[in-house]
Write a protein that holds these residues in place. Sequence first.
Motif, short mmCIF file in Angstrom:
data_model
loop_
_atom_site.label_atom_id
_atom_site.label_comp_id
_atom_site.label_asym_id
_atom_site.label_seq_id
_atom_site.Cartn_x
_atom_site.Cartn_y
_atom_site.Cartn_z
N THR A 1 0.70 -1.08 -0.16
CA THR A 1 0.05 0.02 0.02
C THR A 1 0.86 1.29 0.03
O THR A 1 0.36 2.41 -0.04
N HIS B 1 -16.72 -4.38 -0.86
CA HIS B 1 -15.80 -5.48 -0.69
C HIS B 1 -16.00 -6.16 0.42
O HIS B 1 -16.38 -5.92 1.49
N ASN C 1 -13.28 -8.32 2.78
CA ASN C 1 -11.74 -8.63 3.04
C ASN C 1 -11.68 -10.04 3.73
O ASN C 1 -11.82 -10.02 5.01
N THR D 1 -8.80 -11.70 3.75
CA THR D 1 -7.51 -12.17 3.62
C THR D 1 -7.03 -12.40 4.92
O THR D 1 -5.94 -13.11 5.09
N ASN E 1 -4.76 -7.00 7.77
CA ASN E 1 -5.40 -5.56 7.52
C ASN E 1 -4.28 -4.55 7.62
O ASN E 1 -3.26 -4.60 8.28
N GLY F 1 -11.88 -10.44 -1.75
CA GLY F 1 -10.53 -10.59 -1.82
C GLY F 1 -10.00 -11.58 -0.76
O GLY F 1 -10.04 -11.43 0.25
N THR G 1 -5.96 -13.71 -0.54
CA THR G 1 -4.38 -13.73 -0.58
C THR G 1 -3.87 -14.13 -2.00
O THR G 1 -2.90 -13.53 -2.38
N VAL H 1 -8.20 -4.88 -2.10
CA VAL H 1 -8.72 -4.29 -0.83
C VAL H 1 -7.67 -3.92 -0.02
O VAL H 1 -7.95 -2.73 0.78
N PRO H 2 -6.49 -4.40 0.29
CA PRO H 2 -5.43 -3.73 1.33
C PRO H 2 -5.25 -2.14 0.70
O PRO H 2 -5.22 -1.14 1.34
N ILE I 1 -8.47 0.03 1.57
CA ILE I 1 -8.41 0.39 3.26
C ILE I 1 -7.62 1.44 3.52
O ILE I 1 -7.85 2.48 4.20
#
Length: 273
Positions: free
Chosen positions: A96, A134, A136, A138, A141, A188, A190, A216-217, A220
Amino acid sequence: MEKEYLESISKAAAYLKDKGMEKPVVGLILGSGLGELAEEATNPVAIPYENIPGFPVSTVEGHAGQLVYGELGGKMVLAMQGRFHFYEGYALEDVTFPVRVMKALGIETLVVTNAAGGVNTSFNPGDLMIITDHVNFTGVNPLIGKNDPEVGPRFTDMTEAYDKGYQQLIRECAQSNGLEIKEGVYFGLTGPTYETPAEIRMIRTMGGDAVGMSTVPEVIVAKHAGLKVAGISCITNYAAGMQSNLNHNEVVEVTTRVKESFKSLVKDFVAKV
């Protein structure tokens, strides 16, 4: 958020400003096979990721691995030709990092795009989908850890992760370009494995319309940073159990087929945002 991380954001932003990347207003993250849009920018400045201090390097086929600055739809944009993924082994703060740098350079809007598998049985390869929300899934976060209140709130509201006004604008742009557009929830995970048929049945039951390994990341962190977000998925294949097998070549092939529609839609959106 560690002091060193904040310093590395400032350092990258200063480097890019020095290269002439002044006052961009829209950031674009272009997923697998969708990077060609950046080549539509006029008077472009392109810098390979490896030259930017603190930037990771994209390792995925279909990702050019450079940051492009230029004018698109009458606005100054910063476009990532290729993104970073958690499955490549990067920490989420690295995945990110470009969003933080774009924010430091002054962007107000982030457009995220991706190649995704169609979970909704009414979707077909080649469809474009407005991301309305979405999930999350995964298990991680990017905001876990120390928080700097000057960068963003400790508890980020995700009620409207994808701006509703932007969703309506994409609908209008699709209509004016004669494009049929789908809408749905992006689920989402991984990766790097594609999902099993059982996982896809679970995702459909849980309300997912499309599935992928990115986005997603970044969303966020964009919300944490106070950016407004628009999201578009290119449905490149039927998800596991809906076709005989899955491979990345098909992803690149389908995005190549729909790239003109995709480019006209995003350019129109950027012009009107």
